[in-house]
Every structure is written in C-alpha cells, then in structure tokens.
Design a protein around this motif. Sequence first.
Motif, PDB file in Angstrom:
ATOM      1  N   GLY A 162       0.811  -1.219   0.000  1.00  0.00           N
ATOM      2  CA  GLY A 162       0.000   0.000   0.000  1.00  0.00           C
ATOM      3  C   GLY A 162       0.844   1.267   0.000  1.00  0.00           C
ATOM      4  O   GLY A 162       0.352   2.339  -0.327  1.00  0.00           O
ATOM      5  N   LEU A 163       2.117   1.163   0.376  1.00  0.00           N
ATOM      6  CA  LEU A 163       2.955   2.367   0.485  1.00  0.00           C
ATOM      7  C   LEU A 163       3.615   2.722  -0.852  1.00  0.00           C
ATOM      8  O   LEU A 163       4.026   1.830  -1.604  1.00  0.00           O
ATOM      9  CB  LEU A 163       4.044   2.171   1.539  1.00  0.00           C
ATOM     10  N   ILE A 164       3.731   4.011  -1.086  1.00  0.00           N
ATOM     11  CA  ILE A 164       4.366   4.489  -2.314  1.00  0.00           C
ATOM     12  C   ILE A 164       5.875   4.572  -2.109  1.00  0.00           C
ATOM     13  O   ILE A 164       6.341   5.051  -1.074  1.00  0.00           O
ATOM     14  CB  ILE A 164       3.830   5.906  -2.660  1.00  0.00           C
ATOM     15  N   LEU A 237      -6.129   9.980  -0.319  1.00  0.00           N
ATOM     16  CA  LEU A 237      -7.017   8.873  -0.679  1.00  0.00           C
ATOM     17  C   LEU A 237      -8.326   9.020   0.095  1.00  0.00           C
ATOM     18  O   LEU A 237      -9.409   8.782  -0.432  1.00  0.00           O
ATOM     19  CB  LEU A 237      -6.356   7.530  -0.361  1.00  0.00           C
ATOM     20  N   THR A 238      -8.208   9.428   1.353  1.00  0.00           N
ATOM     21  CA  THR A 238      -9.418   9.667   2.144  1.00  0.00           C
ATOM     22  C   THR A 238     -10.257  10.769   1.500  1.00  0.00           C
ATOM     23  O   THR A 238     -11.473  10.626   1.325  1.00  0.00           O
ATOM     24  CB  THR A 238      -9.046  10.072   3.594  1.00  0.00           C
ATOM     25  N   ALA A 239      -9.581  11.856   1.117  1.00  0.00           N
ATOM     26  CA  ALA A 239     -10.303  12.974   0.488  1.00  0.00           C
ATOM     27  C   ALA A 239     -10.958  12.517  -0.818  1.00  0.00           C
ATOM     28  O   ALA A 239     -12.103  12.879  -1.113  1.00  0.00           O
ATOM     29  CB  ALA A 239      -9.344  14.138   0.225  1.00  0.00           C
ATOM     30  N   LEU A 240     -10.240  11.680  -1.569  1.00  0.00           N
ATOM     31  CA  LEU A 240     -10.791  11.192  -2.832  1.00  0.00           C
ATOM     32  C   LEU A 240     -12.031  10.333  -2.573  1.00  0.00           C
ATOM     33  O   LEU A 240     -13.045  10.448  -3.285  1.00  0.00           O
ATOM     34  CB  LEU A 240      -9.711  10.388  -3.579  1.00  0.00           C
ATOM     35  N   ALA A 259      -6.789   4.075   1.736  1.00  0.00           N
ATOM     36  CA  ALA A 259      -6.227   5.020   2.717  1.00  0.00           C
ATOM     37  C   ALA A 259      -5.933   4.303   4.035  1.00  0.00           C
ATOM     38  O   ALA A 259      -4.855   4.455   4.617  1.00  0.00           O
ATOM     39  CB  ALA A 259      -7.196   6.174   2.949  1.00  0.00           C
ATOM     40  N   ASP A 260      -6.879   3.474   4.478  1.00  0.00           N
ATOM     41  CA  ASP A 260      -6.691   2.763   5.752  1.00  0.00           C
ATOM     42  C   ASP A 260      -5.505   1.811   5.657  1.00  0.00           C
ATOM     43  O   ASP A 260      -4.731   1.657   6.600  1.00  0.00           O
ATOM     44  CB  ASP A 260      -7.953   1.962   6.112  1.00  0.00           C
ATOM     45  N   ARG A 261      -5.377   1.199   4.508  1.00  0.00           N
ATOM     46  CA  ARG A 261      -4.279   0.248   4.314  1.00  0.00           C
ATOM     47  C   ARG A 261      -2.931   0.974   4.409  1.00  0.00           C
ATOM     48  O   ARG A 261      -1.979   0.499   5.020  1.00  0.00           O
ATOM     49  CB  ARG A 261      -4.484  -0.375   2.930  1.00  0.00           C
ATOM     50  N   ARG A 303      -6.584  11.233  10.671  1.00  0.00           N
ATOM     51  CA  ARG A 303      -7.644  10.937  11.650  1.00  0.00           C
ATOM     52  C   ARG A 303      -7.693   9.429  11.834  1.00  0.00           C
ATOM     53  O   ARG A 303      -7.543   8.685  10.879  1.00  0.00           O
ATOM     54  CB  ARG A 303      -9.009  11.405  11.136  1.00  0.00           C
ATOM     55  N   GLY A 304      -7.903   9.011  13.059  1.00  0.00           N
ATOM     56  CA  GLY A 304      -8.035   7.575  13.285  1.00  0.00           C
ATOM     57  C   GLY A 304      -6.715   6.882  13.588  1.00  0.00           C
ATOM     58  O   GLY A 304      -6.660   5.659  13.653  1.00  0.00           O
ATOM     59  N   LEU A 305      -5.649   7.655  13.772  1.00  0.00           N
ATOM     60  CA  LEU A 305      -4.389   7.046  14.215  1.00  0.00           C
ATOM     61  C   LEU A 305      -4.632   6.564  15.652  1.00  0.00           C
ATOM     62  O   LEU A 305      -5.276   7.273  16.424  1.00  0.00           O
ATOM     63  CB  LEU A 305      -3.308   8.131  14.193  1.00  0.00           C
TER      64      LEU A 305
END
Length: 423
Positions: A162-164, A237-240, A259-261, A303-305
Amino acid sequence: MTDDQIREAVREILKANTHHGYSEEFQTPYCYIQPSTSTYPFQYFWDTCMHVFILTALEEHELAKENMRSLFVMQDEDGFVGHMLHWSRVRPAKWTDIFQSRPTRKLFRPHMSALIQPPLVAQTVQRIFAGTQDREFLDEMLPKLKRYFDWLAKHRDIDGDGLISIITPFESGMDWKPTFDQVVGFKRGVANRRLFWRVVGTDARNFFHRYDIETLARKRYFLVKEVGFNTIYSQNLTALGQLCEEVGDPDAVRYTEMADRVTRSMIDLMYDREETAFYDVDAGTGEKIRVLTPTIFFPLVIRGLPESITAALIDRHNSRKDEFDTEYPIPSVAKNDPSFNPHESEYLWRGPTWIFYNWFIYQCLFYQGFHDEAKMLEDTMRRLIQQSGFREYYNPFTGEGYGAENFTWSGLVVDMLNLKEST
Ligand code: GLC
C-alpha cells in the motif's frame, strides 16, 4: 502586521507570480503560479497544490480552479502527471533538470517531467468544492484524480503493502532531506559536492533506464517509502473517497480502504515505538532510516491514528528540547543531527525553517486539540514574516531569510490563520 495585512501581502505575491497563456500544443488556455520569479520558472505539482490551499483561504476560487485544471492538461492516458510542467519555457532551468525529463523527442515542446511529487491534489479539489459547491468542476476533476491515484497505486506501490516508493530524493519535494544520504551512499554530515554528485547520479541513472519502473524496482538503486509522501497519500485517498461519496460514485469505498491500508502499513513498517517516531524506510533493505526531521510527526494529521501513538508523539514533540527547539522552529532536521546546517545553502531542507513544515505540523497540533502549541508556531510565522518577509526558508536561530524572495508558499500562513478562526 495584522492578519488582514498578511492576507493582502500574500494575495499580491500570488497575483504578481501568475502566468496566463494559451498552449497551441494542447489547444487550451493555461494558468499557473511561479513559486518565485527569480528561481523557479515552471508549474510544479505540489507547489500548485500549496497555491490552491492559499488561494482558497483567500477566497480566490476561480484562480484556484484555473491552476488545478492546468495541472491536469498534460495528464497521460494512464493517469501520470509529472512534477514540472513546462508551458511556455521548454528549456531546463538547471542542467540537472535534464535528467528529470522523460527521454522523448517532445522536449522542445510543452511537456512534463518524469518525476512525481506529494499528491495533495484530492484535498485541493475538495477545498475548492467546499468553497464553491461547483458540481461541474468536481465532475470534471474527479475522473482525472481517480486516474492519477490509480496510476500511483499501480506503478509505485512496489511491494504491494500500500505504500508508495519514491525513486529519487526530489520526488519527496524535500529535495536534500538528510534521510536520503545513506541510500545514495553519502556519509552522514553537512552536505557537500559529494552529496550533489550522488543525488544527481541517482537521477542520471533513472534517466538512462528511461524511467522504466519495472527495471528500477528490480534494481532497487533508490527506493524509499517516505513518511511525508505517504502521509499525504493516505490523507488524499481519504479525500478522494469523500469526493466520490459526494457524487454517489461507488469507488468511495475502494479509496477509503486504500487510505486505511496505507495508514496501517505506515504503523507496521515506519513507526518505531521505542523512539516514538515515524521513520522513512529504505525499500531496498526494508530498514528504517533513523534521521530526525519534522516528518517523524506527520502521521499525527491522519484521523483515526491509534490514541496511544498520538499521545506518545505529542508528548515527544513537546518534550525533546535538544532536537527541534530553536528560537524560530521548526528546523528541517534536528539541531543535534550531524547533517544540520542552519545557514543558506543550495542543499535545501537540511536545517533551516520552512513554512511548509510549520503549516503541516500546525494542522497536526490543531486537529489533536493542542491549540497552545499550535499558537506558538503561528507566532513564529508572524515573527519570521515581520522580520524577513516571505522568504523560501529561514535561519532557525536568528530568523534571517534565505533563498527565493517573495516565495509564494510561505503564504501558507493565511491557511493557518483561517484554521485558527474556524474554531
Ligand atoms: C525546490 C523545493 C521543491 C519545489 C521546487 C519549486 O526544489 O524543494 O519542493 O517543488 O523548489 O518550488
């Protein structure tokens, strides 16, 4: 300076640096803002996003839209958008820019570079939409954004976690950030010509491999999972996902899950519990690169960390005076790091204070409810601007201004002022 005087000064700089033109090549009008008239002549990807944050904070929504539209004019079929867009001026600004170009015959026409930069683009469209409710603009931009983020996931999530991964220091936007030293083979310390050749060598090698990502991923010369880039990726990704939801697009779920991933993988692979820091990871070795820069705190903005991580990071931020505590914080690398140099230098992001970092950490502190700490950063910005004007970066001990003058993205201060007023 009052808040309104700051706002007017920023507006003036952005307007003075705005270019309008018509591209014969793409049969379209274009508009972009140069970050500085003296040093940076092109449209840059993440600079454009910073400009949109500033423009929307100043209620200049139409200009913000024009900038976003231009950023996507040259987008490839597969979704890619380069980090430098050459509109009217096609020749490079520095000879080293040549290695950042795509090896095509189109170099003498308007074109894009081969690099990416941190993808703040979904948040910027969201900002414009929030300020205008312009559904037509959203409908126009959404497919472009989706293609862009799908390109990133397909081509740069090299290990499938999932990471760039970025393939050169310049893709981080924080060009000479000291984390990258060990990856390019530079012994930790103050930058010098040796570092220059190591980094330019990285770009040259990418260029000679024609920026073929499969080859670069296989060879693993320079592959870094950088905290700043991935934090911004997760946020966007969350915003998208939220933008998709706005128009009833079922892909909302997919982007939110992505985003969560990203966030989960950041915690698994980048977070160091003992040292309470998110570290960049060398994707070649899988190891954390233990260099202290402000990005160790960046995931606080997500958010959600988990609460335990948030509390530990905030505590660390407020207590380790030997690292980032200076008269004009935040220095771009800890003051006790061997690479730290507070003075003006062509090797950017290795000591001086950048308003971008302060803007970012300001949001982190603000969202976590630490308003007093955030206020201290706001005061710093005010003092810096009052004393030295809108410079590219500043000495963290004396506040002396360095680099480009009338530098646009130091105007991010207006976004901080708005955030403050929103509570
Ligand atoms: C410098 C910055 C980079 C920015 C460019 C144009 O290279 O490090 O982030 O995009 O200038 O302002």
